[in-house]
Each structure stands twice: as C-alpha cells, then as structure tokens.
Design a protein around this motif. Structure first.
Motif, PDB file in Angstrom:
ATOM      1  N   LEU A   1      45.782 -23.153 -13.414  1.00  0.00           N
ATOM      2  CA  LEU A   1      45.407 -21.848 -12.866  1.00  0.00           C
ATOM      3  C   LEU A   1      45.941 -20.723 -13.742  1.00  0.00           C
ATOM      4  O   LEU A   1      45.241 -19.741 -14.007  1.00  0.00           O
ATOM      5  CB  LEU A   1      45.923 -21.702 -11.428  1.00  0.00           C
ATOM      6  N   MET A   2      47.177 -20.860 -14.227  1.00  0.00           N
ATOM      7  CA  MET A   2      47.732 -19.835 -15.113  1.00  0.00           C
ATOM      8  C   MET A   2      46.921 -19.751 -16.409  1.00  0.00           C
ATOM      9  O   MET A   2      46.717 -18.663 -16.953  1.00  0.00           O
ATOM     10  CB  MET A   2      49.198 -20.124 -15.421  1.00  0.00           C
ATOM     11  N   GLY A   3      46.455 -20.897 -16.895  1.00  0.00           N
ATOM     12  CA  GLY A   3      45.633 -20.909 -18.113  1.00  0.00           C
ATOM     13  C   GLY A   3      44.308 -20.197 -17.911  1.00  0.00           C
ATOM     14  O   GLY A   3      43.856 -19.438 -18.773  1.00  0.00           O
ATOM     15  N   VAL A   4      43.675 -20.445 -16.757  1.00  0.00           N
ATOM     16  CA  VAL A   4      42.418 -19.750 -16.456  1.00  0.00           C
ATOM     17  C   VAL A   4      42.692 -18.256 -16.341  1.00  0.00           C
ATOM     18  O   VAL A   4      41.923 -17.435 -16.855  1.00  0.00           O
ATOM     19  CB  VAL A   4      41.772 -20.307 -15.162  1.00  0.00           C
ATOM     20  N   GLY A   5      43.813 -17.890 -15.685  1.00  0.00           N
ATOM     21  CA  GLY A   5      44.165 -16.469 -15.561  1.00  0.00           C
ATOM     22  C   GLY A   5      44.435 -15.840 -16.911  1.00  0.00           C
ATOM     23  O   GLY A   5      44.069 -14.692 -17.152  1.00  0.00           O
TER      24      GLY A   5
END
Length: 141
Positions: free
Chosen positions: A82-86
């Motif tokens: 999720l942090m990577g997508v963000g």
C-alpha cells in the motif's frame, strides 16, 4: 505456548502391573486371551499411540509458530504494498483507493476525543461548577 503433552496414568499403571505379573510367571496365561504376551503387546501399542500423539502436537506447535511468522510477514508486505502504491500514484489517487487505502482527500478529520463512529451525536456534558462533577458549588460564607 506449546500444547500440553499427554502422559497416560493408565499406561504407567499397566507397566507396573505387567512387571509384577512377570515376576509371578513370565508365561502366565489366565485364559480368554488374558496372557502376559497380549498384555505387553497392548501396552506397547498404547505407548506407540501416545508417542505419535505427542509428536503430532509438537508438529502442530511448529506449524502454528510458522503460520504466525508468515502472517506477520504478510502483514508487513501488505503495508509495504500500500505504501508503494501511495508512493507511485500518490495518496490522493484513485489507485491508492483501489489498493485498499483511504485517499488523503477523502479522510475526515475527527475532533479530539471523538470516536471513529461519530455519526450519532454525543449527549452534552452538564457541569454546574466547572469542575466536571455536576455538583453545585457550596455557598460561600
């Protein structure tokens, strides 16, 4: 926490009984299949099953610990995904929402002390003297 292993008091009692009977006569046969050889065979069967049961518990404990470790790794990787997508698309993007995050521009700011489910209004707090206990102050002399 490891599961408690089983230890049969009946097995211990049977081993002592077999030792006592063996001291009477190692080839004792009481008829109807009651002989020391059959008794000893049943004792060994019980011992084998108890050992298998306790080994299965140990294996189950090992699998449980491995599962918890994998679950922790999965939680970490889920957070990193999720942090990577963000990071790639931005925390206000549609993609961030599609990945399971709450886009930054759709977050509702809560007031201090407000519960996460603040859809229902909170009853007002009544205080007569300002100290929060609801009691009227005593008359001054």
């Amino acid at each position: 926490m490891a599961r408690r292993k089983r230890s049969s008091s009946m097995l211990q009692k049977a081993v002592l009984r077999a030792a006592g009977i063996s001291s009477i006569d190692p080839n004792l046969d009481l008829g109807n299949g009651l002989n020391l050889l059959a008794y000893s065979a049943l004792i060994e069967t019980m011992r084998t099953k108890e050992n298998a049961y306790n080994s299965a518990l140990s294996n189950l404990d090992k699998l449980y610990r491995e599962m918890l470790q994998t679950e922790k790794e999965l939680g970490d990787m889920t957070e990193h995904m999720l942090m990577g997508v963000g990071s790639r698309y931005g925390k206000s993007s549609v993609e961030y929402g599609m990945a399971g995050g709450v886009p930054k521009n759709q977050r509702q700011r809560r007031l201090r002390g407000e519960s996460p489910t603040a859809n229902s209004p909170q009853p007002p707090i009544v205080s007569f003297n300002g100290n929060g206990n609801g009691k009227k102050p005593a008359a001054a002399n």
